[in-house]
Design an enzyme around this catalytic site. Structure first.
Site, mmCIF file in Angstrom:
data_model
loop_
_atom_site.group_PDB
_atom_site.id
_atom_site.type_symbol
_atom_site.label_atom_id
_atom_site.label_comp_id
_atom_site.label_asym_id
_atom_site.label_seq_id
_atom_site.Cartn_x
_atom_site.Cartn_y
_atom_site.Cartn_z
ATOM 1 N N SER A 101 -20.632 13.396 20.676
ATOM 2 C CA SER A 101 -19.862 14.535 20.183
ATOM 3 C C SER A 101 -20.791 15.555 19.563
ATOM 4 O O SER A 101 -21.883 15.229 19.085
ATOM 5 C CB SER A 101 -18.851 14.082 19.127
ATOM 6 O OG SER A 101 -19.517 13.716 17.925
ATOM 7 N N ASP A 102 -20.366 16.819 19.580
ATOM 8 C CA ASP A 102 -20.989 17.778 18.676
ATOM 9 C C ASP A 102 -20.633 17.347 17.259
ATOM 10 O O ASP A 102 -19.729 16.530 17.039
ATOM 11 C CB ASP A 102 -20.496 19.194 18.985
ATOM 12 C CG ASP A 102 -21.470 20.273 18.524
ATOM 13 O OD1 ASP A 102 -22.317 19.986 17.651
ATOM 14 O OD2 ASP A 102 -21.387 21.400 19.040
ATOM 15 N N TRP A 103 -21.330 17.901 16.289
ATOM 16 C CA TRP A 103 -21.181 17.445 14.910
ATOM 17 C C TRP A 103 -19.782 17.786 14.393
ATOM 18 O O TRP A 103 -19.407 18.947 14.282
ATOM 19 C CB TRP A 103 -22.283 18.056 14.060
ATOM 20 C CG TRP A 103 -23.513 17.192 13.972
ATOM 21 C CD1 TRP A 103 -24.172 16.839 12.831
ATOM 22 C CD2 TRP A 103 -24.230 16.552 15.043
ATOM 23 N NE1 TRP A 103 -25.242 16.021 13.133
ATOM 24 C CE2 TRP A 103 -25.298 15.825 14.478
ATOM 25 C CE3 TRP A 103 -24.056 16.508 16.430
ATOM 26 C CZ2 TRP A 103 -26.192 15.066 15.236
ATOM 27 C CZ3 TRP A 103 -24.949 15.762 17.199
ATOM 28 C CH2 TRP A 103 -26.000 15.053 16.603
ATOM 29 N N ALA A 109 -17.045 17.129 16.030
ATOM 30 C CA ALA A 109 -16.155 17.488 17.139
ATOM 31 C C ALA A 109 -15.304 16.314 17.590
ATOM 32 O O ALA A 109 -14.547 16.437 18.551
ATOM 33 C CB ALA A 109 -16.968 18.011 18.323
#
Length: 863
Positions: A282-284, A286
């Site tokens: 995941s993005d941070w 997300a």
């Protein structure tokens, strides 16, 4: 403390069910389950087998540790748990796409958009390899870059500069070469942001709320599968073919399902169709669900906690619970762990891995082991390891080769004998607070050498244009005077009037949405120059008949106010050149490097010329704002061609100090096997090792719990109590998507079957050649470009399909040779769910830009 853990109801039935509820009148993303399991095909075979061997020895909590970040308190911006019993340290993940963020004694490389302007495969690889070496030497296992999302739907998108170009072929080639370079240096590359991170507005709810927008969900990018395949997915197919180890899912929704729990995006397109064998992170922050994300194909949550430093996680102990109670099948968590370890082994990280020798959170030598809580052992956290090697010369080369000479009326190159040189504009000089004086480069002070946000690096130094030009002028015993206040127009007028040449420096920045600079909330609020730039240029040009404009910008700016001014004799775009900014510029200004950059985007006359604006006002109540990709594949030069607009400077444009002539186009049809859709079935999902019982995974008495740290262990053998989930015990049929737990053999997609999709897509169908002659007086480097017309009435006029970079001596002829693959000539058929070559007649064009195509030929029909 226990209460905090019980409140982490991250893998609840309710969270998964709510993720499926969408308004009837909004676009939806079709489900695709189960999540495909890796098989180690092709170049992944050895790494996969090693991963299977090690994961087979792991307990459930050890597997979960590989999938879950431990929070934001360790040395790196992201770190997984470790498996000390098997000698596996925590995996360190660190920004970003142009160098190492939050460290020292590292290099600040030119941005991705500058690499795109070089149109140079080899240089992209070399830059990637140099970055990979620096990351490796700092003890970093995973580089959070490069980026091809955003692709560049909007010219004012905040993070376009982190990527390459709005053209998918140019982006895809350089994306892939960068990945190869990073991974050949022994570091896992991360292709990001997957997918459609095309604007900063509304990408995160707390961020948007902070700017006063009342939304409760992130932006939904609503797009059809044809547009996805032919535009936004294209570079990621190239990344998968390049063997990328990690892919980062984005903050946005795709058709109203979060990207990191979007089974169509992750399970179908990425893993089933493109055959991706690495892991999805995941993005941070997300991650918005646990079971939903795990079953939809997300393999690792970063940084692990739900909100920074809250100590709660959607994975961690909740993933342990979900495997123990059967909500997430064992084969799925096994596959997650295998994918992580396969990427680790594929790049040889096991041979190179060392603990991080820096702290992201302090430049002091000493500090606490767990920075955010000032806890744990106190000792050395920064070892100040110099990883720069000789990369400054490479940075200077990339900077020079990426400069695009937009206009030249004979004033360049400079001779070095100019008697009075004026340097005008703040962008020529230093930031009064220092090159790193603004966190994550989030300000507009001094010369612009990178954008802002997490995609930045600390400068070890920054050579400004003023410094470098002054050195050059003094070599010739000339006079040099600088005015670096854009608003001091009276001083500008006087200095320009007394000069034989005036060099005017202007800029326009952008960056990530968590920083706003002068009202630019990540995305640019317009395409104008910053800080009175237009008036600065006009003032200089009104007083000096040899005014040269240098633009440092994240992308296109409006030049309509000055590009035709008779006293503006040259315009150069220098982009975001990194630490050697001034040195790379003088190499071109004084003719040591013949300019050879080509614009990787279109320069329009107005912002409206590019089409619809990016979304800056919520349009769905407090729900997910909706942006519809009604333009389809028609972005940048494709849009200008479709609307019959003449840009100021077209895509691919770039002048030289010499001239070139194109001739002798040839088309040769090659023998290639006929296209056949992939067929058959996968093997059944494998499992590795056994799971055990709940009592095996209760938090060990021997471990002292660290506040905010994410662990894999549960608090009680009573799984309901340990989860803290009031909805614990729902039947699967109430919230688990149909087929999501099915580990039986699955049908292979017609468009799948190999890395990047069906292997037949990459068969060469035609060989194209042309002759390019240097007709000028000096050696030069030309970028011949191949465009194709796919022939359909609703297709772009031309699309880029090939390019090369040729060094040609005066009077010399060089042969440009490239091929066209089946993918190059295909369109995505949404009914067949596969690529097809239509029956429309197809043509090829070769030239120096998208609008200068002197050579053309028809292609024979192909099946």
């Amino acid at each position: 403390m226990k209460l905090g853990w019980l409140e982490a109801a991250a893998l609840t039935a309710a969270s998964v069910a709510s993720a499926q509820v969408k308004q009837d009148d909004l676009p939806v993303s079709p489900p695709y389950y189960p999540s495909p399991w890796s098989n180690g095909e092709g170049e992944w075979a050895e790494a996969y087998n090693r991963a299977v061997q090690i994961v087979s020895q792991m307990t459930l909590d050890e597997k979960v540790n590989l999938t879950t970040g431990t929070g934001m308190s360790e040395k790196c911006v992201g770190q997984t748990g470790s498996v000390p019993r098997l000698g596996i340290n925590s995996i360190c993940l660190q920004d970003g796409p142009l160098g190492i963020r939050f460290t020292d004694y590292n290099s600040a490389f030119p941005a991705g958009v500058n690499v795109a302007a070089t149109w140079d495969r080899q240089l992209a690889y070399i830059r990637g390899h140099a970055m990979g070496q620096e990351f490796s030497d700092k003890g970093i296992d995973v580089q959070l870059g490069p980026a091809a999302g955003p692709l560049g739907r909007f010219p004012d998108g905040g993070r376009n500069w982190e990527g390459f170009s709005p053209d998918p072929v140019l982006s895809g080639v350089l994306f892939a070469e960068t990945i190869k370079g990073i991974q050949d240096a022994g570091v896992i590359a991360t292709a990001k942001h997957y997918l459609l991170n095309e604007q900063e507005h509304f990408r995160q709810v707390p961020e948007a709320n902070g700017y006063g927008y009342n939304i409760t969900e992130t932006l939904s990018e609503n797009v059809d599968d044809k547009t996805l395949h032919e535009l936004y997915l294209w570079p990621f197919a190239d990344a998968v073919r390049a063997g990328v180890g990690a892919i980062m899912c984005s903050y946005q929704h795709l058709n109203n399902t979060q990207a990191c729990q979007n089974s169509h995006l992750l399970n179908k397109l990425l893993k089933a169709e493109l055959g991706f064998q690495g892991f999805v992170m995941s993005d941070w922050s997300a991650t918005h669900s646990g079971v939903g994300s795990a079953l939809a194909g997300m393999d690792m949550t970063m940084p692990g906690d739900i909100a920074f430093n809250d100590g709660l996680s959607y994975y961690g102990p909740n993933l342990t619970i979900s495997v123990l109670n059967g909500t997430v099948p064992q084969w799925r968590v096994d596959d997650m762990a295998v994918r992580v370890m396969a990427a680790f082994y594929k790049v040889g990280r096991d041979r190179l891995a060392t603990p991080p020798n820096f702290s992201s959170w302090t430049r002091a030598e000493k500090g606490y082991e767990h920075a955010s809580i000032d806890g744990g052992a106190y000792g050395t956290v920064n070892e100040f390891v110099d990883v720069q090697q000789d990369h400054a010369s490479l940075i200077r080369r990339v900077g020079a080769d990426s400069i695009v000479l937009l206009k030249n009326e004979g004033s360049l190159p400079l001779t070095g004998k100019e008697r009075n040189v004026a340097i005008l504009g703040e962008d020529a000089g230093s930031n009064p607070y220092g090159a790193n004086g603004c966190d994550d480069r989030g300000c507009a002070q001094g010369t612009l050498a990178m954008g802002w946000g997490s995609g930045t690096a600390n400068f070890p130094y920054l050579v400004t244009p003023e410094q470098a030009i002054q050195q050059e002028v003094l070599k010739g015993r000339g006079n040099v005077f600088a005015v670096t206040d854009n608003w001091a127009l009276d001083k500008v007028n006087k200095t320009a009037s007394e000069s034989t040449v005036s060099l005017v420096f202007v800029n326009a920045g952008a960056g990530e949405g968590f920083i706003s600079v002068d009202g630019n909330e990540g995305d640019r609020k317009n395409l104008t120059l910053w800080k009175n730039g237009e008036n600065l240029i006009k003032a200089a040009a009104s007083n000096c008949n040899n005014t040269i404009v240098v633009i440092h910008s994240v992308g296109a700016v409006l030049v309509d106010q000055f590009y035709e001014h008779p006293n503006v004799t040259a315009i150069l775009w220098a982009g975001l050149p990194g630490q050697e900014s001034g040195n790379s510029l003088v190499d071109v200004l004084y003719g040591r490097v013949n300019p050879n950059g080509k614009s990787p985007f279109t320069w329009g006359k107005t912002r409206e010329a590019y089409g619809a604006p990016l979304l800056t006002e919520a349009n769905n109540g407090n729900g997910a704002p909706q942006t519809d990709h009604t333009e389809g594949v028609f972005i940048d030069y494709r849009h200008f061609d479709r609307t019959n607009q003449t840009p100021i400077y077209e895509f691919g444009h770039g002048l030289s100090y010499t001239t070139f002539k194109y001739s002798n186009l040839t088309v040769q049809k090659l023998n290639a096997p006929a296209y056949s859709p992939a067929s058959g079935q996968t093997k059944a999902a494998p499992t590795f090792g056994t799971i055990g019982e709940a009592e095996d995974y209760v938090f060990p008495d021997s471990i002292t719990r660290v506040r905010e740290f994410i662990y894999p262990w549960i608090n009680s053998t009573d799984l309901k109590e340990s989860s803290g989930d009031p909805n614990y015990g729902w039947d699967d049929e109430d919230y688990i998507p149909e087929g999501a737990k099915d580990g039986s053999p699955q049908d292979v997609l017609p468009s799948g079957g190999g890395a990047g999709g069906n292997p037949r897509l990459y068969d060469d169908l035609f060989r194209i050649t042309a002759i390019i002659k240097n007709t000028g007086p000096v050696a030069g480097t030309e970028v011949p470009q191949l465009y194709v017309s796919l022939g359909g009435p609703n297709e772009p006029k031309v699309v880029l399909r090939g390019f090369d970079k040729l060094v040609i001596q005066p009077g010399e002829e060089r042969v440009f040779t490239t091929t066209l693959t089946r993918r190059d000539l295909s369109n995505w058929d949404m009914e067949k769910d596969d690529w097809v070559i239509t029956s429309y007649p197809k043509k090829v064009f070769v030239g120096s830009s998208s609008r200068k195509l002197p050579l053309r030929a028809s292609l024979p029909a192909v099946q």
